[in-house]
Design an enzyme around this catalytic site. Structure first.
Site, PDB file in Angstrom:
ATOM      1  CE1 TYR A 135      -3.699   2.555   0.972  1.00 56.27           C
ATOM      2  CE2 TYR A 135      -1.866   3.601   2.114  1.00 56.27           C
ATOM      3  CZ  TYR A 135      -3.140   3.662   1.588  1.00 56.27           C
ATOM      4  OH  TYR A 135      -3.846   4.840   1.677  1.00 56.27           O
ATOM      5  CD  GLU A 141      -5.659   4.601  -1.317  1.00 57.72           C
ATOM      6  OE1 GLU A 141      -5.859   4.891  -0.125  1.00 57.72           O
ATOM      7  OE2 GLU A 141      -6.539   4.076  -2.027  1.00 57.72           O
TER       8      GLU A 141
END
Ligand code: GDP
Ligand code: MN
Length: 380
Positions: free
Chosen positions: A101, A188
């Site tokens: 992530y 992101e």
């Protein structure tokens, strides 16, 4: 402004971030065609602006163009978290060995961009954040910017393979450029995937542009804003220059100034009510704005009473009063209205309102208590 994944990936690609080729489709037939062009295994992904598409069945692999047709048809029939799926992304699928992530968000408290990085990426990242927040590394980017050595040092903490850490560092540096150039509040990548061959790629893209910087990104607007993504009402608010946020309560508020809007919502809560929205008509008394504001608010079926709270400074109360009167002539309100105004040309405003059978108070406390009472009468 939120970008769809396919738009975020298009932006990523411009900055040299590694993404896999793909195209967006509105029908299963288009999906089949794109899959045929791409060849091999493809992934079909719902293009809706919410997280958790994977878990909601909005991400599926397809081995053949016909399977792509079927999967696209199924996904296009879904509604994910209240949003109907109108488009799917058909992209070359990756083999995934591990999911990381990576994101950059604006930390408003520190007034600096914040990198968040985890070796436990993928669809369960929210769960990781909840039960094991220590597994998410956080590091601010100083005002001077992000240096390549700092990016590498950070990645070395999470990637055990040096070549992968270098790729990830290069991705982070590019992501930072996207973030800064795009005036983003969020950029992101989840998952940031590593293939069995050790290649690091961005398999998802979530990009949010800070609307305060809209004026610097007219091209985003033209290129990417999709009217179908916005409700009719938030579009009307944006076009009329109103800042509007829908909330869950039953008391509609029309206020001039963001600070007064916040104070009004606080006071409604204080007296046991629930605001239905935040709405700032700004320093304007333009009847068109007032009409738009009332239309937007009354469209929310939960609203049982409306409070107008105006503090006349540069905004003149009589202008607002004229705006209210003009607006009510055009479309009468389905719910009770309570008006509080004070300040510049207050007396004049009161005359205008009373000649149309409307009253107004000067006290905010009184107005708020009154509107709560009116809302309860309606409910009862
Ligand atoms: P989200 O759930 O809305 O964040 O959608 P993602 O794009 O992140 O996809 C969810 C999950 O689907 C990912 O975490 C992957 O496990 C899987 N996935 C997405 N793209 C691919 C792909 O190209 N190949 C494979 N094998 N899995 C994928
Ligand atoms: Mn994702």
């Amino acid at each position: 402004m939120n970008l769809h994944e396919y738009q975020g990936k298009e932006l990523f690609a411009r900055y040299g971030l590694p993404v896999l080729p793909g195209q967006v489709a509105g029908t299963p037939e288009e999906a089949r065609e794109i899959a045929a062009q791409l060849g091999g295994l493809v992934v079909i992904k719902a293009q809706v602006q919410v997280g958790g598409r994977g878990k909601a069945g909005g991400v599926k692999l397809a081995h053949t163009p016909d399977e792509a047709f079927e999967k696209a048809r199924d996904i296009l029939a879904l509604t994910i978290k209240g949003l109907p799926v109108r488009k799917v992304l058909v992209a070359q699928a990756a083999d995934i060995a591990k999911e990381y992530y990576l994101s950059i968000v604006m930390d408003r408290e520190k007034k600096l961009p914040l990198i968040m990085l985890s070796a436990e990426g993928g669809v369960d990242i929210e769960e990781v954040a909840r039960v094991a927040p220590e597994k998410i590394l956080k590091q601010h980017i100083p005002l001077e910017g992000l240096r390549p050595y700092a990016a590498r040092a950070l990645m070395m903490q999470v990637f055990s393979d040096f070549a992968q850490a270098q790729q990830a560092a290069s991705i982070l540096l590019k992501l930072y450029t996207v973030f800064m150039d795009g005036d983003c509040s969020l950029a992101e990548i989840n998952p940031l995937a590593v293939t069995p061959e050790g290649k690091v790629i961005a398999l998802d893209a979530k990009v949010v542009l800070d609307d305060n910087a809209d004026f610097r990104h007219r091209d985003w607007d033209e290129h990417w804003r999709d009217p179908a993504d916005e409700s009719q009402w938030s579009r009307l608010a944006r076009e009329k220059g109103l800042s509007y946020v829908k909330l869950d309560g039953d008391i509609g508020c029309v206020v001039n100034g963001a600070g007064l809007a916040m104070a009004t919502m606080d006071l409604i809560k204080h007296y046991g009510g629930e605001p239905a929205n935040f709405l700032d008509i700004g320093g304007s008394s333009n009847p068109e704005k007032v009409t738009a504001a009332l239309k937007i608010i009354t469209n929310d079926g939960h609203v049982r009473a409306i409070l107008f709270n105006i503090f006349g400074g540069i905004t003149r109360c009589d202008d607002v009063a004229n705006g209210i009167v003009a607006s009510l002539k055009e479309s009468p309100l389905p719910v009770p209205l309570v008006i509080r105004l004070t300040g510049t040309n207050e007396e004049k405003a009161r005359e205008i309102l009373s000649s149309h059978g409307l009253g107004a108070t000067t006290s905010m406390d009184e107005a708020v208590q009154m509107v709560i009472a009116r809302a309860q009468e309606v409910t009862a």
